[in-house]
Design an enzyme around this catalytic site. Structure first.
Site, PDB file in Angstrom:
ATOM      1  N   SER B 126       0.903  -1.209   0.060  1.00  0.00           N
ATOM      2  CA  SER B 126       0.113   0.164   0.005  1.00  0.00           C
ATOM      3  C   SER B 126       0.738   1.328  -0.071  1.00  0.00           C
ATOM      4  O   SER B 126       2.187   1.257   0.403  1.00  0.00           O
ATOM      5  CB  SER B 126      -0.992   0.101   1.348  1.00  0.00           C
ATOM      6  N   TYR B 150      -0.698   0.168  10.234  1.00  0.00           N
ATOM      7  CA  TYR B 150      -1.094  -0.685   9.125  1.00  0.00           C
ATOM      8  C   TYR B 150       0.249  -0.466   8.089  1.00  0.00           C
ATOM      9  O   TYR B 150       0.916  -1.273   7.392  1.00  0.00           O
ATOM     10  CB  TYR B 150      -2.158  -0.004   8.513  1.00  0.00           C
ATOM     11  N   LYS B 154       2.678  -3.252   6.603  1.00  0.00           N
ATOM     12  CA  LYS B 154       2.920  -3.497   5.285  1.00  0.00           C
ATOM     13  C   LYS B 154       4.496  -3.345   4.709  1.00  0.00           C
ATOM     14  O   LYS B 154       4.938  -4.191   3.870  1.00  0.00           O
ATOM     15  CB  LYS B 154       1.998  -2.583   4.283  1.00  0.00           C
TER      16      LYS B 154
END
Lengths: 326, 326
Positions: B126, B150, B154
């Site tokens: 992402s 998050y 990632k």
């Protein structure tokens, strides 16, 4: 202040301990308690305060909690399986370098959630987080694309450090150490060992092997300055650092030829004559992947300092390891 | 060819499954077996080949091994706790997004060491791996300094993917997806939801709320192109990619104002009139931290393609979600 050093039996851990013991303080903040941890019990320093010596592997469940139970105010995390071993033993590298680091950070996090504990955590990262092809100099915003498992584990440690700091579990600073030169002790089998060997050995009348051409450029710092980085990171204002908690440290970019000329200036032609050239194609190829030098703009602005010449790096070695004279 | 999709019940997972089923192949390579895994059992697609539906959490010990036991030739790893939830629930985010990913990679590694198994692994990363301040456009070699857990998870997944690929355990490709727009379905609570809401809702005569100024710039891709990225990553020559296995995908950099003008061209003033401006200072502040756009030089050279205008993104939505007409 209670200071814990993980990896205290290693070269940097011992020098850091000696410096703290000698000054009784870190940057003027008095230290009255030391916890020294390593997989083999660190030697007891001559220290007026309280000392805990722990022989422990941080990746063993419970060890990080036991360390954190005494709520050290500062934690230096220097422990790691080195690059060559982490490459040879995949499981051990990930277990010690990644799981050990995460277990430590999580032990601090849980303590933080219990009682608001929020120590300073200084993490020894490495220029191995960078992988070829690399520009020269490498800017502060260059991406981390390691080409070793060790570099990968350090880069992951950096990411965890930033996230846990952002969350307020601790105040972390990660410092990317240059290659430490002149590394004291005996010549070792590390592929990069020659950078130190070709200076340290001739300074005491011993031969040393140079496996690469004089044109190879690399990024160096003395052990004394490396310890200085750790101490500065331990007391720096984290608000001034901001959310990007991992810093490429300053250092000296020099070619092997420049190292040799510095040796000649400090110790003469007869020292230089002890360097035996034995070209090694594999080591020369590896050198192509190593960082030639960094801008280190942020670290310099934040007050981290390193040597400005190889003459200075050699003089530091003579002062700290050879009693001040040749 | 046996294809496994982890996170198959999500929006991208369902679209990827539909596309593979419709074509019976990935880029011309026939698919005769599908394994679809998610925490809730994915719906059975109408597929001539063999289908395994698995309701499983990859972070539960044994689940990754069970998936890998059948030696799928391609593994799409799309499963993740989304940004907002990973921020609210620290443990769950790290468990699913980091431990789940590592357990998968390790299951493949162990299988690889058993019998030389070496699947293609496509990892949905992402643009959240980047954190403000960000340049515009962001170059391929910009550092990953995420400002969410998050994004951290990632970025760690990316590092593991590269290292495990370098070691030869699998052929991994990580693709950093832009914000998917127009996201089908109902308006959701994601702070970034408005980018889709202000187009999707007016296109069907419904009101939508715009919480930020028209000047906000962001990085978009249609669901169709996002699926195209996954399929291209699944068959691309990994030797051409080299050791840097994580690629910022191409996309469309556009301001909210440009989105609205595209809506006007495609659906007229009456659609635009359905956008209600309700400025939200917090969401506007969050936007400052989001990526405005990327160079994506490497991905473009490797053949990844995305939309060139928001008119095109809206037309893709009308074709794929609204039966081709307004």
């Amino acid at each position: 202040m209670h200071v814990a050093i993980i990896g205290a039996a290693g070269m940097l851990g011992r020098k850091l301990t000696q410096r703290i013991v000698a000054e009784g303080a870190i940057q003027g903040r008095a230290v009255d308690r030391l916890t020294l941890l390593d997989v083999i019990a660190p030697e007891a320093p001559k220290f007026a305060g309280h000392v805990d010596l722990r022989a422990a592997d941080l990746s063993t469940p419970g060890e990080a909690e036991a360390l954190v139970a005494a709520r050290p105010d500062m934690i230096f995390h220097l422990a790691a399986i080195v690059s060559a071993e982490a490459e040879l033993d995949f499981d051990k590298g990930y277990r010690i370098n990644l799981d050990g680091t995460r277990l430590l950070f999580d032990a601090v996090r849980l303590a933080s959630q219990q009682d608001g504990y929020r120590p300073r955590v200084v993490f020894a990262s490495s220029i191995a987080v960078f992988g070829a092809p690399l520009p020269y100099p490498i800017p502060d915003d260059f991406h981390t694309t390691p080409l070793t498992s060790y570099g990968t584990q350090k880069a992951i440690g950096e990411l965890l450090l930033s996230d846990y700091s952002r969350r307020g579990f601790f105040d972390g600073i990660g410092i990317r150490l240059p290659t430490v030169c002149i590394r004291p002790g005996k010549p070792n089998k590390a592929a990069s060992g020659f950078f130190s060997n070709i200076l340290r050995e001739p300074l005491v009348g011993q031969e040393a092997v140079l496996p690469v051409p004089d044109t190879v450029r690399h990024w160096h710092v003395s052990p004394r300055s490396a310890v200085g980085f750790l101490l500065h990171a331990a007391t720096i204002d984290v608000d001034a650092v901001g959310p990007r908690r991992n810093l490429s440290m300053p250092g000296l970019s020099a070619t092997v030829g420049e190292q040799i000329e510095a040796l000649r200036r400090v110790a003469g032609d007869k020292a230089v004559a002890l360097i035996r050239r034995e070209p090694d194609a594999m080591i020369t190829r590896m050198c192509d992947g190593w960082a030639p030098g960094f801008e280190a703009t942020r670290a310099l602005a934040l007050g981290f300092t390193a040597e400005a010449s190889f003459d200075e790096i050699i003089r530091v070695h003579i002062e700290d390891e050879l009693g001040g004279t040749l």
